[in-house]
Design a protein around this motif. Structure first.
Motif, short mmCIF file in Angstrom:
data_model
loop_
_atom_site.label_atom_id
_atom_site.label_comp_id
_atom_site.label_asym_id
_atom_site.label_seq_id
_atom_site.Cartn_x
_atom_site.Cartn_y
_atom_site.Cartn_z
N GLN A 99 0.49 -1.30 -0.30
CA GLN A 99 0.03 0.02 0.20
C GLN A 99 1.15 1.09 0.22
O GLN A 99 0.41 2.32 -0.81
N SER A 102 2.57 1.61 -3.24
CA SER A 102 1.14 2.34 -4.53
C SER A 102 1.36 3.41 -4.15
O SER A 102 0.96 3.90 -5.24
N GLN A 105 3.45 5.35 -5.54
CA GLN A 105 3.17 5.36 -7.12
C GLN A 105 2.48 7.14 -7.73
O GLN A 105 3.56 7.77 -8.77
N ARG A 106 1.51 7.19 -6.61
CA ARG A 106 0.64 7.81 -7.50
C ARG A 106 1.17 9.19 -6.98
O ARG A 106 1.02 10.02 -7.63
N TRP A 152 0.15 -6.59 -5.84
CA TRP A 152 0.65 -5.55 -6.86
C TRP A 152 -0.45 -5.34 -7.96
O TRP A 152 -0.48 -5.31 -9.25
N ARG A 173 -6.38 0.47 -4.40
CA ARG A 173 -5.46 0.65 -5.81
C ARG A 173 -4.46 0.05 -5.91
O ARG A 173 -3.13 -0.12 -4.99
N VAL A 174 -3.91 -0.19 -7.67
CA VAL A 174 -2.78 -0.53 -7.10
C VAL A 174 -1.54 -0.17 -8.00
O VAL A 174 -2.04 1.16 -8.32
N PRO A 175 -0.21 -0.04 -7.94
CA PRO A 175 0.40 0.60 -8.38
C PRO A 175 0.26 1.29 -10.04
O PRO A 175 0.08 0.02 -10.65
N ASP A 176 0.27 2.04 -10.47
CA ASP A 176 0.84 2.49 -11.86
C ASP A 176 1.60 3.16 -12.97
O ASP A 176 1.26 4.71 -11.83
N VAL A 178 3.52 -0.50 -11.57
CA VAL A 178 4.65 -1.01 -10.56
C VAL A 178 6.28 -0.88 -10.70
O VAL A 178 6.33 -1.21 -11.27
#
Length: 380
Positions: A99, A102, A105-106, A152, A173-176, A178
């Motif tokens: 988490q 993730s 990353q955002r 992920w 919400r998954v990381p984008d 990864v």
């Protein structure tokens, strides 16, 4: 082919001399000391970004500031630079770590890389409440990375492992993208974890023959798992316009090492459980003599610092040649540092990177420098 270069954020402090610390040794400075403030670390990060480093490693341990919090603050002062955050799986649950990654990353625009540090010293691990032995720590790391990878991918995870248990774990919400996982370890069980779970295998700066053997071994283990890894190396650098100037700087650093401190650090490091640390110690044997263990590869840093203990020393041309030598073995990524980190980033970035670019081995990751120069307007 374009090699990737990362710099280092000295969250244990910086100096014109070597700052010790790591693998159970205390953080010690041998000259004028620069505290690891957000302002100073951001100055280093901005310099690294401008010069063309892709990312910056932030260490973990009792001897430095917390990597997650520090990089979160420093990231606000940069635009493109990625942050290779070192963290230890035993100190946080895998669901929370997934988490956190993730979220990072955002909030950073996809600028997180993760350096998984299993933890080589039991006495330091126990200070954090972790009482597993070394092999069990690696087995736990394998379970940890399995869970994180599944989360992920957007999966719901149930695992009752040997060391970790989670039920109905999932991310909203998954990381984008990864985050890529970096990992190092010289023991047999470390190789097994790397082969199954990581993207980039890191080695400390051993002589090329030893690095080649390690790459071959890890590559074979990964192939058995049906996977292909990239390889990176962790080194310090002392690069100058001439070889004589670079070696004079190495000599100045060595002259600043207090003999009693060297003995104390070496005694402490000799009790390390880390196979990688044992290999580092074997390169110099605690002696100030014969520290050039391969052309332009100097083992002097390891006399007073745990972990990465070797430096590339030489003219810009010589350092570029040594980098090419490692690249020919299969090294794709170079995680570098130097004292002080602000000034040494410029020595390398302005002296070595252009030479590698001229050979087609590197290009600036953030812009097209070759086509960015606007014509000078003249009156007509």
């Amino acid at each position: 082919m374009s090699l990737t270069f990362h710099w280092f954020l000295p969250t244990n402090g910086d100096s014109r001399d070597v700052v010790g610390g790591g693998h159970g040794s205390p953080a010690t400075a041998f000259g004028r000391y620069r505290p690891p403030t957000v302002a100073y670390l951001s100055q280093i990060a901005r310099a690294a970004e401008s010069l063309g480093f892709t990312g910056a490693l932030t260490p973990t341990g009792a001897w430095c500031e917390d990597a997650w919090l520090t990089t979160a603050m420093v990231s606000r002062h940069t635009e493109h630079l990625k942050f290779l955050i070192a963290f230890r799986p035993g100190f946080v649950s895998p669901t929370l770590a997934a988490q956190m990654a993730s979220t990072f990353q955002r909030q950073s625009g996809g600028r997180l890389l993760l350096n998984v540090v299993t933890g080589g010293e039991s006495h330091e691990q126990r200070a954090y409440g972790d009482f597993l032995d070394k092999d069990d720590r690696y087995r736990r790391t394998g379970e940890f990375l399995h869970i994180v990878r599944q989360l992920w991918e957007g999966k719901t995870v149930d695992l009752h492992g040997e060391h970790i248990r989670v039920e109905d774990a999932r991310l909203i919400r998954v990381p984008d993208p990864v985050p890529e996982i970096y990992f190092g370890g010289s023991s047999p069980i470390a190789g097994e974890v790397a082969a199954r779970h990581v993207d980039v295998y890191l080695t400390w700066g051993e002589p090329p023959a030893q690095v080649a053997e390690k790459i071959s071994r890890i590559r074979s283990l990964a192939a058995r798992e049906g996977r292909t890894l990239r390889f990176g190396i962790r080194l310090h650098v002392i690069t100058r316009d001439t070889s004589a100037q670079a070696w004079a700087e190495a000599g100045r650093l060595l002259d600043g090492f207090d003999p009693e401190t060297v003995r104390a650090v070496q005694t402490g490091l000799s009790h390390s459980e880390s196979e990688g640390q044992r290999r580092m110690l074997a390169l110099h044997g605690g002696s100030r003599d014969a520290l050039e263990i391969h052309p332009n590869l100097w083992a002097g840093i390891g006399l007073v610092r745990g972990g990465a203990g070797t430096a590339l020393v030489g003219s810009h041309e010589e350092v570029a040649e040594r980098i090419k030598e490692y690249a020919d073995l299969g090294i794709d990524e170079f995680v570098l540092s130097g004292y002080p980190h602000l000034e040494e980033a410029y020595w390398f970035g302005e002296g070595v990177l252009p030479r590698l670019a001229a050979q087609g081995l590197w290009q600036h990751p953030y812009d097209d420098r070759a086509g960015s120069a606007a014509p000078v307007p003249f009156a007509v």
